[in-house]
Design a protein around this motif. Structure first.
Motif, short mmCIF file in Angstrom:
data_model
loop_
_atom_site.label_atom_id
_atom_site.label_comp_id
_atom_site.label_asym_id
_atom_site.label_seq_id
_atom_site.Cartn_x
_atom_site.Cartn_y
_atom_site.Cartn_z
N GLU A 132 54.79 3.57 62.17
CA GLU A 132 56.00 4.11 62.51
C GLU A 132 57.07 3.48 61.58
OE1 GLU A 132 59.09 5.56 63.52
OE2 GLU A 132 57.92 5.83 65.20
N ILE A 133 58.09 4.37 60.77
CA ILE A 133 58.77 3.82 59.83
C ILE A 133 59.96 2.96 60.47
CG2 ILE A 133 60.49 5.93 59.88
CD1 ILE A 133 60.21 5.47 56.73
N LEU A 134 60.12 3.04 61.61
CA LEU A 134 61.29 2.23 62.27
C LEU A 134 60.89 0.93 62.61
CD1 LEU A 134 63.07 5.00 64.57
CD2 LEU A 134 63.74 4.07 62.25
N GLN A 135 59.61 0.66 62.34
CA GLN A 135 59.00 -0.57 62.95
C GLN A 135 59.04 -1.38 61.47
OE1 GLN A 135 55.26 0.96 64.61
NE2 GLN A 135 55.79 -0.33 66.28
N SER A 136 59.23 -0.71 60.39
CA SER A 136 59.17 -1.46 59.07
C SER A 136 60.24 -2.73 58.90
CB SER A 136 59.47 -0.69 58.07
OG SER A 136 59.70 -1.28 56.63
N PRO A 137 59.46 -3.95 58.36
CA PRO A 137 60.30 -5.17 58.43
C PRO A 137 61.55 -4.87 57.02
CG PRO A 137 58.16 -5.61 57.46
CD PRO A 137 58.11 -4.16 58.32
N TRP A 138 61.09 -3.90 56.33
CA TRP A 138 61.71 -3.75 55.16
C TRP A 138 63.10 -3.01 55.74
CZ3 TRP A 138 61.08 -6.61 51.63
CH2 TRP A 138 59.62 -7.17 51.39
N LEU A 139 63.11 -2.21 56.76
CA LEU A 139 64.42 -1.77 57.45
C LEU A 139 65.42 -2.94 57.83
CD1 LEU A 139 65.88 1.04 57.99
CD2 LEU A 139 64.57 0.95 60.22
N ILE A 140 64.63 -3.78 58.54
CA ILE A 140 65.43 -4.88 59.18
C ILE A 140 66.08 -5.65 57.78
CG2 ILE A 140 65.15 -7.26 60.19
CD1 ILE A 140 62.60 -6.20 61.68
N GLU A 141 65.28 -5.70 56.79
CA GLU A 141 66.09 -6.45 55.62
C GLU A 141 67.02 -5.73 55.06
OE1 GLU A 141 64.65 -9.72 53.47
OE2 GLU A 141 65.24 -9.62 55.38
N LEU A 142 66.85 -4.38 55.09
CA LEU A 142 68.30 -3.50 54.64
C LEU A 142 69.30 -3.77 55.44
CD1 LEU A 142 66.54 -0.28 53.31
CD2 LEU A 142 67.72 -2.22 51.93
N MET A 143 69.25 -3.82 56.70
CA MET A 143 70.41 -4.10 57.69
C MET A 143 71.02 -5.36 57.49
SD MET A 143 68.46 -2.82 61.19
CE MET A 143 69.42 -3.15 62.41
N ALA A 144 70.01 -6.48 57.16
CA ALA A 144 70.63 -7.65 56.88
C ALA A 144 71.24 -7.80 55.45
CB ALA A 144 69.59 -9.07 57.02
N LEU A 145 70.75 -6.95 54.63
CA LEU A 145 71.36 -6.98 53.09
C LEU A 145 72.87 -6.35 53.58
CD1 LEU A 145 71.38 -6.83 50.14
CD2 LEU A 145 70.41 -4.59 50.38
N TYR A 146 72.99 -5.27 54.16
CA TYR A 146 74.50 -4.63 54.38
C TYR A 146 75.15 -5.56 55.09
CZ TYR A 146 77.66 -2.19 56.98
OH TYR A 146 78.93 -1.76 57.68
N LEU A 147 74.88 -6.44 55.99
CA LEU A 147 75.75 -7.44 56.78
C LEU A 147 76.06 -8.50 55.69
CD1 LEU A 147 74.18 -7.44 60.35
CD2 LEU A 147 76.34 -6.42 59.53
N ASN A 148 75.17 -8.82 54.86
CA ASN A 148 75.28 -9.83 53.87
C ASN A 148 76.43 -9.28 52.80
OD1 ASN A 148 74.01 -11.90 55.08
ND2 ASN A 148 71.91 -11.13 53.96
N LEU A 149 76.40 -8.17 52.42
CA LEU A 149 77.16 -7.72 51.40
C LEU A 149 78.67 -7.59 51.78
CD1 LEU A 149 74.81 -5.27 49.43
CD2 LEU A 149 75.58 -7.43 48.70
N ARG A 150 78.64 -7.11 53.31
CA ARG A 150 79.94 -6.94 53.89
C ARG A 150 80.71 -8.12 53.97
NH1 ARG A 150 79.94 -4.35 59.77
NH2 ARG A 150 79.37 -6.46 60.38
N ARG A 151 80.05 -9.25 54.14
CA ARG A 151 80.53 -10.36 54.35
C ARG A 151 81.21 -11.02 52.93
NH1 ARG A 151 79.51 -15.44 58.01
NH2 ARG A 151 80.32 -17.24 56.89
#
Length: 321
Positions: free
Chosen positions: A156-175
Motif C-alpha cells: 500500500e503506497i500510503l504506508q510508505s515511509p518515504w511519504l512520511i519523509e516527504l511530509m516532514a521535508l515539507y514542514l522543514n522547508l516551510r520553517r
C-alpha cells in the motif's frame, strides 16, 4: 470528468514513463465478467460469480498486485533519491552539484516533492476506486479483503515511509525558507500536532484521504528519537528497535536475526529493510527542543557504553581470552 479519464490524462502527461494502474484494462476485465454473468441469466451463475469469479480472479487481482508493486517501487526509489539530494553534505553534496542534480532553490525541491506526492495519491485513489468497482459488480467484499491483504504485504503506497519523509521535508522547508512557500505546497493541511504532549503527523489529502501518524514509540512510550520505520510500517526509536531486535546499537538493525519480531504487530523479518527517517528526526528535533536535548544526552551515554562493551569483547576475542 470521470476519474478514469482524469487518471489516464495525468499518466499520459508525465514526462517520465512512470508505472501506473491499468485502470481501463481492469475495467474491461470486469465488463467481460458482468457480460458473461448476465448472458447466463440464472441465479446459480450469478451466485458463482459472487463467491468465486474465474474471469476476474485469475487475471484481475494478480495484475493489480503487480501494478501496485511497480508503483510503490517507483515512488520509493524517486522519493529516496530526492531526499538523498536534499540531505547530502560534504563530498556527496559536491558530487550531486557536479552532476547538476543539486538545486539551491528550494522552490524546485518543493515542486519535485509535490509531483511525487501527486503521483502517490492519484494511484492510491485509482486502486481504491477499482476495488470498489469490483465489489459493486460482484456484490462481494473481495475487493476490500484484497486491500487488507495488500496492506499486510506492505504494498500500500500510503504506508510508505518515504511519504512520511516527504511530509516532514515539507514542514522543514516551510520553517526554514518562507520563499519556498510561494511555490505550490506539497500538502494542504499538513501539520505536526500535539495532544497531551504527544506529537503526531497529520495530513488531509484530496478525495477524503487522511493520514494520521502517531509519533510515540511503543517501546519506551515517549516521542520517537532518531526514528526508524520497520518494513511493517511501525515507527520506533532506533535504540528501542535495536533493543527489540536483540542487537546492539553498534551492530545495528541489519545484524538482527530474521526471526526477530516487531514488538507491536509481531511480524518477523522487519528489521533488515528498516528505513531511518532523517527528515522526521530533524522536524522533531526542532519542535521538541528541550526533550530532544535531554534524550540526546541519555542516548550518548548509552551508545558510548555499548561501544565500549563491543570493543572490549572484540579485543577479548582477538586475544583468545
Amino acid at each position: 470528468m470521470k476519474f478514469c479519464k482524469t487518471y489516464q490524462e495525468y499518466m499520459e502527461g508525465q514526462h517520465h514513463n512512470l508505472p501506473g494502474v491499468g485502470f481501463k484494462k481492469l475495467k474491461k476485465i470486469m465488463k467481460t465478467c458482468r457480460r458473461d454473468c448476465q448472458s447466463h441469466n440464472s441465479l446459480n451463475a450469478i451466485n458463482s460469480c459472487h463467491d468465486q469469479c474465474p474471469v476476474c480472479d485469475g487475471t484481475f487481482f494478480p495484475s493489480l498486485l503487480n501494478e501496485m508493486s511497480d508503483v510503490l517501487g517507483c515512488f520509493n526509489h524517486r522519493a529516496q533519491k530526492l531526499l538523498d539530494i536534499h540531505l547530502a553534505s560534504g563530498f556527496r553534496k559536491y558530487l550531486f552539484w557536479l552532476k547538476g542534480k543539486l538545486h539551491g532553490d528550494h522552490t524546485v525541491l518543493v515542486q519535485e516533492g509535490r509531483d511525487l506526492v501527486t503521483y502517490a495519491l492519484i494511484n492510491a485513489i485509482a486502486i481504491r476506486k477499482i476495488l470498489k468497482k469490483y465489489d459493486k459488480i460482484h456484490y462481494s467484499k473481495q475487493g476490500q479483503l484484497f486491500k487488507s491483504q495488500v496492506q499486510t504485504m506492505h504494498k500500500e503506497i500510503l504506508q510508505s515511509p518515504w511519504l512520511i519523509e516527504l511530509m516532514a521535508l515539507y514542514l522543514n522547508l516551510r520553517r526554514t525558507n518562507s520563499e519556498s512557500m510561494k511555490a505550490p505546497t506539497l500538502f494542504d493541511g499538513c501539520s505536526l500536532t500535539f495532544k497531551d504532549g504527544k506529537p503526531s503527523l497529520t495530513c488531509e489529502l484530496f478525495d477524503s484521504i487522511k493520514i494520521d501518524i502517531d509519533l510515540t514509540c511503543s517501546v519506551c512510550l515517549d516521542t520517537v528519537f532518531d526514528p526508524v520505520s520497520l518494513t511493517c510500517g511501525h515507527i520506533f526509536c532506533y535504540s528501542c528497535a535495536c533493543l527489540a531486535a536483540s542487537t546492539s546499537i553498534v551492530d545495528g538493525l541489519k545484524a538482527a536475526d530474521p526471526k526477530e519480531k516487531c514488538p507491536l504487530c509481531r511480524e518477523e523479518g522487519v528489521y533488515e529493510g528498516a528505513v531511518r527517517l532523517e527528515e522526521l528526526n530533524i522536524l522533531l528535533a526542532r519542535n521538541c527542543h528541550e526533550y530532544w536535548e535531554q534524550r540526546l544526552r541519555t542516548e550518548r551515554v548509552e551508545r558510548i557504553k555499548q561501544a565500549k562493551e563491543h570493543w572490549e569483547s572484540q579485543c577479548r576475542a582477538f586475544m583468545g581470552v
